[in-house]
Design a protein around this motif. Structure first.
Motif, PDB file in Angstrom:
ATOM      1  N   ASP A  29       0.788  -1.135   0.079  1.00 19.27           N
ATOM      2  CA  ASP A  29      -0.048   0.005  -0.038  1.00 19.27           C
ATOM      3  C   ASP A  29       0.912   1.248   0.053  1.00 19.27           C
ATOM      4  OD1 ASP A  29      -2.252  -1.577  -0.146  1.00 19.27           O
ATOM      5  OD2 ASP A  29      -2.316  -1.490   2.214  1.00 19.27           O
ATOM      6  N   GLY A  30       2.006   1.239  -0.723  1.00 20.23           N
ATOM      7  CA  GLY A  30       2.900   2.517  -0.912  1.00 20.23           C
ATOM      8  C   GLY A  30       3.929   2.481   0.194  1.00 20.23           C
ATOM      9  N   GLU A  31       3.862   1.754   1.247  1.00 22.67           N
ATOM     10  CA  GLU A  31       4.811   1.744   2.251  1.00 22.67           C
ATOM     11  C   GLU A  31       6.095   0.662   2.069  1.00 22.67           C
ATOM     12  OE1 GLU A  31       4.982   3.916   4.487  1.00 22.67           O
ATOM     13  OE2 GLU A  31       3.184   5.092   3.601  1.00 22.67           O
ATOM     14  N   PRO A  32       7.144   1.016   2.259  1.00 24.28           N
ATOM     15  CA  PRO A  32       8.392   0.040   1.954  1.00 24.28           C
ATOM     16  C   PRO A  32       8.124  -1.065   2.840  1.00 24.28           C
ATOM     17  CG  PRO A  32       9.042   2.327   2.049  1.00 24.28           C
ATOM     18  CD  PRO A  32       7.829   2.583   2.293  1.00 24.28           C
ATOM     19  N   LEU A  33       8.120  -2.320   2.617  1.00 22.01           N
ATOM     20  CA  LEU A  33       8.086  -3.355   3.503  1.00 22.01           C
ATOM     21  C   LEU A  33       9.432  -4.079   3.769  1.00 22.01           C
ATOM     22  CD1 LEU A  33       6.359  -5.396   5.143  1.00 22.01           C
ATOM     23  CD2 LEU A  33       6.088  -6.471   3.097  1.00 22.01           C
ATOM     24  N   GLY A  34      10.371  -4.359   2.843  1.00 14.20           N
ATOM     25  CA  GLY A  34      11.781  -4.755   2.799  1.00 14.20           C
ATOM     26  C   GLY A  34      12.118  -5.101   1.334  1.00 14.20           C
ATOM     27  N   ARG A  35      13.346  -5.982   1.584  1.00 12.51           N
ATOM     28  CA  ARG A  35      13.941  -6.356   0.583  1.00 12.51           C
ATOM     29  C   ARG A  35      14.027  -8.057   0.825  1.00 12.51           C
ATOM     30  NH1 ARG A  35      19.555  -3.872  -2.271  1.00 12.51           N
ATOM     31  NH2 ARG A  35      17.995  -2.539  -2.756  1.00 12.51           N
ATOM     32  N   VAL A  36      13.797  -8.626  -0.590  1.00 10.07           N
ATOM     33  CA  VAL A  36      14.079 -10.227  -0.449  1.00 10.07           C
ATOM     34  C   VAL A  36      15.242 -10.452  -1.590  1.00 10.07           C
ATOM     35  CG1 VAL A  36      12.786 -12.228  -1.184  1.00 10.07           C
ATOM     36  CG2 VAL A  36      11.422 -10.469  -0.167  1.00 10.07           C
ATOM     37  N   VAL A  37      16.132 -11.218  -0.945  1.00 11.19           N
ATOM     38  CA  VAL A  37      17.324 -11.671  -1.749  1.00 11.19           C
ATOM     39  C   VAL A  37      17.276 -13.112  -2.113  1.00 11.19           C
ATOM     40  CG1 VAL A  37      19.959 -11.768  -1.870  1.00 11.19           C
ATOM     41  CG2 VAL A  37      18.862  -9.939  -0.487  1.00 11.19           C
ATOM     42  N   VAL A  38      17.342 -13.285  -3.397  1.00  8.83           N
ATOM     43  CA  VAL A  38      17.235 -14.740  -3.801  1.00  8.83           C
ATOM     44  C   VAL A  38      18.503 -15.111  -4.647  1.00  8.83           C
ATOM     45  CG1 VAL A  38      15.899 -16.260  -5.797  1.00  8.83           C
ATOM     46  CG2 VAL A  38      14.765 -13.912  -4.543  1.00  8.83           C
ATOM     47  N   ALA A  39      18.966 -16.288  -4.107  1.00  3.17           N
ATOM     48  CA  ALA A  39      20.176 -16.797  -4.601  1.00  3.17           C
ATOM     49  C   ALA A  39      19.975 -17.817  -5.770  1.00  3.17           C
ATOM     50  CB  ALA A  39      20.818 -17.579  -3.352  1.00  3.17           C
ATOM     51  N   LEU A  40      20.502 -17.521  -6.896  1.00  2.00           N
ATOM     52  CA  LEU A  40      20.289 -18.162  -8.174  1.00  2.00           C
ATOM     53  C   LEU A  40      21.438 -19.416  -8.110  1.00  2.00           C
ATOM     54  CD1 LEU A  40      18.805 -15.369 -10.559  1.00  2.00           C
ATOM     55  CD2 LEU A  40      17.653 -17.187  -8.904  1.00  2.00           C
ATOM     56  N   GLU A  41      21.293 -20.357  -7.450  1.00  2.00           N
ATOM     57  CA  GLU A  41      22.389 -21.358  -7.523  1.00  2.00           C
ATOM     58  C   GLU A  41      22.161 -22.728  -7.752  1.00  2.00           C
ATOM     59  OE1 GLU A  41      24.200 -20.724  -3.899  1.00  2.00           O
ATOM     60  OE2 GLU A  41      25.266 -18.717  -4.327  1.00  2.00           O
ATOM     61  N   ARG A  42      20.916 -22.741  -8.524  1.00  2.00           N
ATOM     62  CA  ARG A  42      20.254 -24.158  -8.724  1.00  2.00           C
ATOM     63  C   ARG A  42      21.043 -24.700  -9.913  1.00  2.00           C
ATOM     64  NH1 ARG A  42      16.443 -27.449  -5.685  1.00  2.00           N
ATOM     65  NH2 ARG A  42      15.568 -28.761  -7.217  1.00  2.00           N
ATOM     66  N   GLU A  43      21.489 -25.892  -9.805  1.00  2.00           N
ATOM     67  CA  GLU A  43      22.180 -26.796 -11.044  1.00  2.00           C
ATOM     68  C   GLU A  43      21.183 -27.367 -11.873  1.00  2.00           C
ATOM     69  OE1 GLU A  43      25.041 -29.284  -8.979  1.00  2.00           O
ATOM     70  OE2 GLU A  43      26.251 -27.849  -8.367  1.00  2.00           O
ATOM     71  N   GLY A  44      21.537 -27.557 -13.139  1.00  2.00           N
ATOM     72  CA  GLY A  44      20.827 -28.006 -13.976  1.00  2.00           C
ATOM     73  C   GLY A  44      19.684 -27.012 -14.623  1.00  2.00           C
ATOM     74  N   ARG A  83       5.764 -11.837   6.631  1.00  2.00           N
ATOM     75  CA  ARG A  83       4.797 -10.802   6.912  1.00  2.00           C
ATOM     76  C   ARG A  83       4.144 -10.557   5.892  1.00  2.00           C
ATOM     77  NH1 ARG A  83       8.568  -5.711   8.279  1.00  2.00           N
ATOM     78  NH2 ARG A  83      10.264  -6.730   7.267  1.00  2.00           N
ATOM     79  N   ILE A  84       4.739 -10.975   4.485  1.00  2.00           N
ATOM     80  CA  ILE A  84       3.524 -10.683   3.214  1.00  2.00           C
ATOM     81  C   ILE A  84       2.468 -11.976   3.568  1.00  2.00           C
ATOM     82  CG2 ILE A  84       3.516 -11.075   1.051  1.00  2.00           C
ATOM     83  CD1 ILE A  84       6.246  -9.969   0.688  1.00  2.00           C
ATOM     84  N   ALA A  85       2.825 -13.039   3.940  1.00  2.00           N
ATOM     85  CA  ALA A  85       2.051 -14.282   4.132  1.00  2.00           C
ATOM     86  C   ALA A  85       0.958 -14.064   5.191  1.00  2.00           C
ATOM     87  CB  ALA A  85       2.682 -15.519   4.413  1.00  2.00           C
ATOM     88  N   SER A  86       1.334 -13.156   6.192  1.00  2.00           N
ATOM     89  CA  SER A  86       0.188 -12.668   7.317  1.00  2.00           C
ATOM     90  C   SER A  86      -0.648 -11.911   6.647  1.00  2.00           C
ATOM     91  CB  SER A  86       1.175 -12.594   8.252  1.00  2.00           C
ATOM     92  OG  SER A  86       1.853 -11.348   8.407  1.00  2.00           O
ATOM     93  N   LEU A  87      -0.613 -11.154   5.694  1.00  2.00           N
ATOM     94  CA  LEU A  87      -1.689 -10.196   5.540  1.00  2.00           C
ATOM     95  C   LEU A  87      -3.026 -10.721   4.966  1.00  2.00           C
ATOM     96  CD1 LEU A  87       0.631  -7.722   3.232  1.00  2.00           C
ATOM     97  CD2 LEU A  87       0.099  -7.247   5.412  1.00  2.00           C
ATOM     98  N   PRO A  88      -4.030 -10.084   5.331  1.00  2.00           N
ATOM     99  CA  PRO A  88      -5.567 -10.479   5.250  1.00  2.00           C
ATOM    100  C   PRO A  88      -5.641 -10.654   3.528  1.00  2.00           C
ATOM    101  CG  PRO A  88      -5.575  -8.386   5.682  1.00  2.00           C
ATOM    102  CD  PRO A  88      -4.132  -8.666   6.186  1.00  2.00           C
ATOM    103  N   ILE A  89      -6.512 -11.750   3.461  1.00  2.00           N
ATOM    104  CA  ILE A  89      -6.598 -12.109   2.117  1.00  2.00           C
ATOM    105  C   ILE A  89      -8.352 -12.586   1.664  1.00  2.00           C
ATOM    106  CG2 ILE A  89      -4.400 -13.130   1.527  1.00  2.00           C
ATOM    107  CD1 ILE A  89      -5.702 -15.713   1.984  1.00  2.00           C
ATOM    108  N   ASN A  90      -8.696 -12.450   0.580  1.00  2.00           N
ATOM    109  CA  ASN A  90     -10.281 -12.927   0.188  1.00  2.00           C
ATOM    110  C   ASN A  90     -10.291 -14.372   0.377  1.00  2.00           C
ATOM    111  OD1 ASN A  90     -12.777 -12.820  -0.752  1.00  2.00           O
ATOM    112  ND2 ASN A  90     -12.004 -12.978  -2.758  1.00  2.00           N
ATOM    113  N   ARG A  91     -10.971 -14.793   1.449  1.00  2.00           N
ATOM    114  CA  ARG A  91     -11.161 -16.029   1.748  1.00  2.00           C
ATOM    115  C   ARG A  91     -11.666 -17.023   0.567  1.00  2.00           C
ATOM    116  NH1 ARG A  91     -15.114 -19.325   4.470  1.00  2.00           N
ATOM    117  NH2 ARG A  91     -16.491 -17.671   4.303  1.00  2.00           N
ATOM    118  N   ASN A  92     -11.181 -18.243   0.781  1.00  2.00           N
ATOM    119  CA  ASN A  92     -11.600 -19.176  -0.457  1.00  2.00           C
ATOM    120  C   ASN A  92     -13.070 -19.806  -0.002  1.00  2.00           C
ATOM    121  OD1 ASN A  92     -11.949 -21.103  -2.012  1.00  2.00           O
ATOM    122  ND2 ASN A  92      -9.798 -21.903  -2.240  1.00  2.00           N
TER     123      ASN A  92
END
Length: 350
Positions: free
Chosen positions: A112-127, A301-310
């Protein structure tokens, strides 16, 4: 003054004025018996004069330079001969290799326009070379010789699906942007005789060894369509003669998501159900993981945000879906969508 040839013999030249101001009648910046140049109009305190060499000094310097050059040439020839003899039995040297491809990328997230953080992804998968290259193109905007984008493709993408405590999903760049950038490069490569990227990603998906159940916080790109996934409606529902009919809506159909080509991705979370992970194994190619704890905390923290229920268990929804009501299909596409706007505002290589 008479020898100076001036019309006014009482007028002092700049050299004479400078010597008169200098201690001892000479310029302190020049050696003895050397002519002193007048100061520039900027009235510098010192006079930077160059020293002239006499003929004898110049001749001596020339002889010395000749001797030095002759000795260095002979020494250089001896060194080359020695190197040639030493290198007869040596192995040929290897040319320096090209710089390695980046193995880490970052994703800056805001809610919602407010910075939450940075996610660092390691691309070290073989094959998975094609899969890693695909995600690097999304995160950096570097499409090789075809195109260099000022902004990464994944920027402004939304995390639009959250399986509670299990998986985060994003649809990736918009259809319009993909058609103008990545798909144009792929079409040009196909016309040149190169294989399609989708075929290469399909091959890597078939040869994928360990699945999503082998680890946590794994990032995978979507390569294949899930047969049980809800299709995007490409028409609109209208009422004609008391009946509901679906008519073509071409402008909307052009904006619908394209078939999977590695532009959408998902990140698994701890505690994901085995049935959901098996579905991801059939459609998604694992290209990396999230190793550091700070990035994992951002994902939690992203996964804990409210969502539209199934509401797939709702009786009215079941009745509408069994009757083929288009509204049920639209409602199903809204399940597990977050109420907040979760946006990837920036990305790049580390």
């Amino acid at each position: 003054r008479a020898r100076s040839g001036l019309a006014n013999p009482w007028r002092m030249t700049p050299q004479m004025a400078h010597r008169a101001r200098s201690p001892g009648g000479r310029c302190p910046a020049t050696p003895w018996r050397q002519p002193c140049r007048p100061c520039a109009p900027s009235r510098r305190a010192r006079c930077e004069a160059t020293t002239t060499l006499s003929r004898r000094e110049a001749a001596g310097g020339t002889l010395l330079l000749t001797l030095l050059l002759g000795g260095s040439g002979r020494a250089g020839a001896d060194e080359e001969e020695g190197e040639a003899q030493a290198g007869e039995g040596a192995e040929p040297t290897v040319a320096p290799s090209l710089p390695r491809r980046p193995t880490r990328v970052y994703l800056d997230v805001e809610v919602d326009g407010e910075p939450l953080g940075r996610v660092v992804v390691a691309l070290e998968r073989e094959g998975t070379p094609e899969g890693t290259k695909r995600f690097l193109e999304l995160a950096t905007g570097d499409l090789g010789a075809c195109m260099q984008l000022p902004n990464p493709l994944v920027a402004n993408s939304l995390i639009d699906f959250i399986e509670p405590g299990q998986v985060l999903k994003t649809s990736g760049p918009t259809t319009t942007r993909l058609k103008a950038t990545m798909l144009r490069c792929e079409e040009a490569a196909e016309r040149a005789g190169a294989g399609t990227v989708r075929e290469a990603l399909e091959r890597e998906l078939k040869s994928q060894g360990e699945g999503h159940a082998a680890g946590e916080f794994l990032l995978s790109i979507k390569v294949r369509q899930d047969p049980g996934e809800v299709e995007a409606p490409t028409g609109k529902l209208v009422s004609r003669n008391g009946k509901l009919e679906v008519v073509a809506d071409s402008p909307r159909a052009e904006l619908m998501p394209l078939p999977p080509s590695g532009t959408a991705f998902a990140i698994t979370l701890p505690g994901a159900q085995p049935a959901l992970l098996e579905k991801l194994d059939a459609t998604n190619l694992i290209v990396g993981s999230v190793p550091d704890e700070e990035s994992r905390d951002v994902l939690r923290r992203i996964a804990s945000l409210p969502i539209n229920r199934n509401n797939s268990d709702n009786a009215f929804f079941k009745a509408g879906k069994s009757a083929g009501d288009g509204r049920a299909k639209v409602a199903e596409r809204g399940f597990n969508r977050p109420f907040s706007t979760i946006r990837i505002v920036g990305s790049g290589a580390i």
